[in-house]
Design a protein around this motif. Sequence first.
Motif, PDB file in Angstrom:
ATOM      1  N   THR A  25      47.485  45.791  71.609  1.00 15.52           N
ATOM      2  CA  THR A  25      47.127  45.338  70.263  1.00 15.52           C
ATOM      3  C   THR A  25      48.250  44.580  69.569  1.00 15.52           C
ATOM      4  OG1 THR A  25      47.852  47.404  69.235  1.00 15.52           O
ATOM      5  CG2 THR A  25      45.539  47.266  69.899  1.00 15.52           C
ATOM      6  N   ASN A  26      47.839  43.830  68.537  1.00 14.98           N
ATOM      7  CA  ASN A  26      48.804  43.168  67.662  1.00 14.98           C
ATOM      8  C   ASN A  26      49.093  44.115  66.485  1.00 14.98           C
ATOM      9  OD1 ASN A  26      46.631  42.927  65.845  1.00 14.98           O
ATOM     10  ND2 ASN A  26      46.253  40.794  66.364  1.00 14.98           N
ATOM     11  N   LEU A  27      49.774  43.630  65.462  1.00 12.82           N
ATOM     12  CA  LEU A  27      50.147  44.458  64.312  1.00 12.82           C
ATOM     13  C   LEU A  27      48.958  44.995  63.526  1.00 12.82           C
ATOM     14  CD1 LEU A  27      53.123  42.312  62.986  1.00 12.82           C
ATOM     15  CD2 LEU A  27      53.239  44.445  64.287  1.00 12.82           C
ATOM     16  N   HIS A  28      47.797  44.339  63.659  1.00  9.87           N
ATOM     17  CA  HIS A  28      46.615  44.735  62.899  1.00  9.87           C
ATOM     18  C   HIS A  28      45.652  45.611  63.692  1.00  9.87           C
ATOM     19  CE1 HIS A  28      47.994  42.047  59.799  1.00  9.87           C
ATOM     20  NE2 HIS A  28      48.142  41.110  60.729  1.00  9.87           N
ATOM     21  N   GLY A  29      46.019  45.954  64.912  1.00  6.25           N
ATOM     22  CA  GLY A  29      45.168  46.824  65.712  1.00  6.25           C
ATOM     23  C   GLY A  29      44.125  46.106  66.545  1.00  6.25           C
ATOM     24  N   ASP A  30      44.134  44.781  66.495  1.00  5.68           N
ATOM     25  CA  ASP A  30      43.228  44.007  67.346  1.00  5.68           C
ATOM     26  C   ASP A  30      43.957  43.660  68.638  1.00  5.68           C
ATOM     27  OD1 ASP A  30      41.153  43.847  65.404  1.00  5.68           O
ATOM     28  OD2 ASP A  30      42.236  42.224  64.408  1.00  5.68           O
ATOM     29  N   ILE A  31      43.201  43.401  69.698  1.00  6.24           N
ATOM     30  CA  ILE A  31      43.802  42.987  70.959  1.00  6.24           C
ATOM     31  C   ILE A  31      44.437  41.617  70.755  1.00  6.24           C
ATOM     32  CG2 ILE A  31      43.322  42.419  73.380  1.00  6.24           C
ATOM     33  CD1 ILE A  31      43.162  45.472  72.582  1.00  6.24           C
ATOM     34  N   ALA A  32      45.658  41.469  71.204  1.00  6.96           N
ATOM     35  CA  ALA A  32      46.390  40.213  71.017  1.00  6.96           C
ATOM     36  C   ALA A  32      45.733  39.079  71.793  1.00  6.96           C
ATOM     37  CB  ALA A  32      47.840  40.395  71.468  1.00  6.96           C
ATOM     38  N   GLY A  33      45.678  37.900  71.169  1.00  6.80           N
ATOM     39  CA  GLY A  33      45.099  36.726  71.822  1.00  6.80           C
ATOM     40  C   GLY A  33      45.819  36.372  73.108  1.00  6.80           C
ATOM     41  N   GLY A  34      47.125  36.548  73.132  1.00  2.00           N
ATOM     42  CA  GLY A  34      47.906  36.258  74.332  1.00  2.00           C
ATOM     43  C   GLY A  34      47.518  37.137  75.507  1.00  2.00           C
ATOM     44  N   TRP A  35      47.135  38.375  75.231  1.00  2.00           N
ATOM     45  CA  TRP A  35      46.677  39.298  76.282  1.00  2.00           C
ATOM     46  C   TRP A  35      45.397  38.734  76.907  1.00  2.00           C
ATOM     47  CZ3 TRP A  35      42.270  42.328  77.051  1.00  2.00           C
ATOM     48  CH2 TRP A  35      42.375  43.327  78.006  1.00  2.00           C
ATOM     49  N   LEU A  36      44.485  38.253  76.044  1.00  2.00           N
ATOM     50  CA  LEU A  36      43.238  37.667  76.556  1.00  2.00           C
ATOM     51  C   LEU A  36      43.511  36.416  77.377  1.00  2.00           C
ATOM     52  CD1 LEU A  36      40.680  37.954  73.621  1.00  2.00           C
ATOM     53  CD2 LEU A  36      40.568  39.080  75.832  1.00  2.00           C
ATOM     54  N   VAL A  37      44.389  35.542  76.864  1.00  2.00           N
ATOM     55  CA  VAL A  37      44.696  34.301  77.572  1.00  2.00           C
ATOM     56  C   VAL A  37      45.323  34.598  78.932  1.00  2.00           C
ATOM     57  CG1 VAL A  37      46.051  32.165  77.531  1.00  2.00           C
ATOM     58  CG2 VAL A  37      44.872  32.936  75.467  1.00  2.00           C
ATOM     59  N   ALA A  38      46.212  35.584  78.995  1.00  2.00           N
ATOM     60  CA  ALA A  38      46.839  35.944  80.273  1.00  2.00           C
ATOM     61  C   ALA A  38      45.798  36.393  81.288  1.00  2.00           C
ATOM     62  CB  ALA A  38      47.885  37.034  80.064  1.00  2.00           C
ATOM     63  N   HIS A  39      44.813  37.166  80.850  1.00  2.00           N
ATOM     64  CA  HIS A  39      43.774  37.629  81.782  1.00  2.00           C
ATOM     65  C   HIS A  39      42.793  36.511  82.121  1.00  2.00           C
ATOM     66  CE1 HIS A  39      45.146  41.670  82.259  1.00  2.00           C
ATOM     67  NE2 HIS A  39      45.296  41.776  80.952  1.00  2.00           N
ATOM     68  N   MET A  40      42.543  35.605  81.192  1.00  2.00           N
ATOM     69  CA  MET A  40      41.722  34.433  81.499  1.00  2.00           C
ATOM     70  C   MET A  40      42.414  33.583  82.558  1.00  2.00           C
ATOM     71  SD  MET A  40      40.510  33.402  77.646  1.00  2.00           S
ATOM     72  CE  MET A  40      39.466  32.003  78.115  1.00  2.00           C
ATOM     73  N   ASP A  41      43.719  33.425  82.425  1.00  2.00           N
ATOM     74  CA  ASP A  41      44.500  32.657  83.394  1.00  2.00           C
ATOM     75  C   ASP A  41      44.426  33.316  84.771  1.00  2.00           C
ATOM     76  OD1 ASP A  41      46.414  30.465  83.949  1.00  2.00           O
ATOM     77  OD2 ASP A  41      47.801  32.116  84.323  1.00  2.00           O
ATOM     78  N   GLN A  42      44.507  34.636  84.794  1.00  2.00           N
ATOM     79  CA  GLN A  42      44.412  35.370  86.059  1.00  2.00           C
ATOM     80  C   GLN A  42      43.037  35.149  86.701  1.00  2.00           C
ATOM     81  OE1 GLN A  42      44.492  39.683  85.709  1.00  2.00           O
ATOM     82  NE2 GLN A  42      45.699  39.816  87.583  1.00  2.00           N
ATOM     83  N   ALA A  43      41.984  35.213  85.899  1.00  2.00           N
ATOM     84  CA  ALA A  43      40.631  34.989  86.417  1.00  2.00           C
ATOM     85  C   ALA A  43      40.477  33.562  86.935  1.00  2.00           C
ATOM     86  CB  ALA A  43      39.592  35.285  85.329  1.00  2.00           C
ATOM     87  N   ALA A  44      41.017  32.579  86.195  1.00  2.00           N
ATOM     88  CA  ALA A  44      40.953  31.179  86.638  1.00  2.00           C
ATOM     89  C   ALA A  44      41.701  31.014  87.954  1.00  2.00           C
ATOM     90  CB  ALA A  44      41.536  30.254  85.572  1.00  2.00           C
ATOM     91  N   GLU A  45      42.837  31.678  88.083  1.00  2.00           N
ATOM     92  CA  GLU A  45      43.617  31.585  89.324  1.00  2.00           C
ATOM     93  C   GLU A  45      42.857  32.184  90.503  1.00  2.00           C
ATOM     94  OE1 GLU A  45      48.056  32.631  91.043  1.00  2.00           O
ATOM     95  OE2 GLU A  45      47.520  33.260  89.023  1.00  2.00           O
ATOM     96  N   LEU A  46      42.176  33.293  90.274  1.00  2.00           N
ATOM     97  CA  LEU A  46      41.371  33.894  91.349  1.00  2.00           C
ATOM     98  C   LEU A  46      40.262  32.937  91.795  1.00  2.00           C
ATOM     99  CD1 LEU A  46      41.059  37.543  89.989  1.00  2.00           C
ATOM    100  CD2 LEU A  46      42.200  36.846  92.113  1.00  2.00           C
ATOM    101  N   ALA A  47      39.549  32.359  90.819  1.00  2.00           N
ATOM    102  CA  ALA A  47      38.448  31.448  91.146  1.00  2.00           C
ATOM    103  C   ALA A  47      38.956  30.174  91.820  1.00  2.00           C
ATOM    104  CB  ALA A  47      37.666  31.104  89.881  1.00  2.00           C
ATOM    105  N   ALA A  48      40.030  29.607  91.288  1.00  2.00           N
ATOM    106  CA  ALA A  48      40.585  28.376  91.871  1.00  2.00           C
ATOM    107  C   ALA A  48      41.162  28.641  93.253  1.00  2.00           C
ATOM    108  CB  ALA A  48      41.655  27.793  90.951  1.00  2.00           C
ATOM    109  N   GLY A  49      41.801  29.793  93.432  1.00  2.00           N
ATOM    110  CA  GLY A  49      42.388  30.153  94.725  1.00  2.00           C
ATOM    111  C   GLY A  49      41.348  30.249  95.825  1.00  2.00           C
ATOM    112  N   ARG A  50      40.146  30.708  95.466  1.00  2.00           N
ATOM    113  CA  ARG A  50      39.049  30.767  96.452  1.00  2.00           C
ATOM    114  C   ARG A  50      38.679  29.361  96.899  1.00  2.00           C
ATOM    115  NH1 ARG A  50      37.001  35.168  93.185  1.00  2.00           N
ATOM    116  NH2 ARG A  50      35.787  33.692  91.953  1.00  2.00           N
ATOM    117  N   GLU A  51      38.597  28.434  95.934  1.00  2.00           N
ATOM    118  CA  GLU A  51      38.241  27.051  96.257  1.00  2.00           C
ATOM    119  C   GLU A  51      39.367  26.347  97.005  1.00  2.00           C
ATOM    120  OE1 GLU A  51      35.259  25.636  95.850  1.00  2.00           O
ATOM    121  OE2 GLU A  51      34.552  27.528  95.012  1.00  2.00           O
TER     122      GLU A  51
END
Length: 138
Positions: A25-51
């Motif tokens: 979480t960030n200071l307000h108790g919400d999940i940090a945007g950077g955490w989401l972006v890091a996992h989106m990047d990981q998912a993109a890498e998995l999909a691209a790596g298959r191709e």
Amino acid sequence: MTELDDIPAPQGQLTLKLLANRQDTNLHGDIAGGWLVAHMDQAAELAAGREARGRTATVAIEAMDFLCPVRVGSVVNIFTAVREIGHSSVKIDVEVWIRQPHERDPDELHKVTEARFVMVALDDNGRIRAVPQNGSPS
């Protein structure tokens, strides 16, 4: 990726499924945007790596808007879809959909964000290489 979805439903295949924890979480108790972006990047890498049949790296992330906050306890579902394969690059559409912690309907998902990730294929030395075309080995 579209401005507005006619029928709001995830596009692509489920690539990652995570639980949003308190330490993310960030200071307000919400999940940090950077955490989401890091996992989106990981998912993109998995999909691209298959191709690409191997190592890839992110070279660009196209526009991203966050539609709603992600609360602790949400189940985060990251979907990917290959949109374009170039000589050495793969463009991946990535969408994040969540199930809220106390959602009564277990199938009810809420869209959080989407972006297009541009990935480039790399060889073992970190140099750009061609993406295998039409099932040819690398």
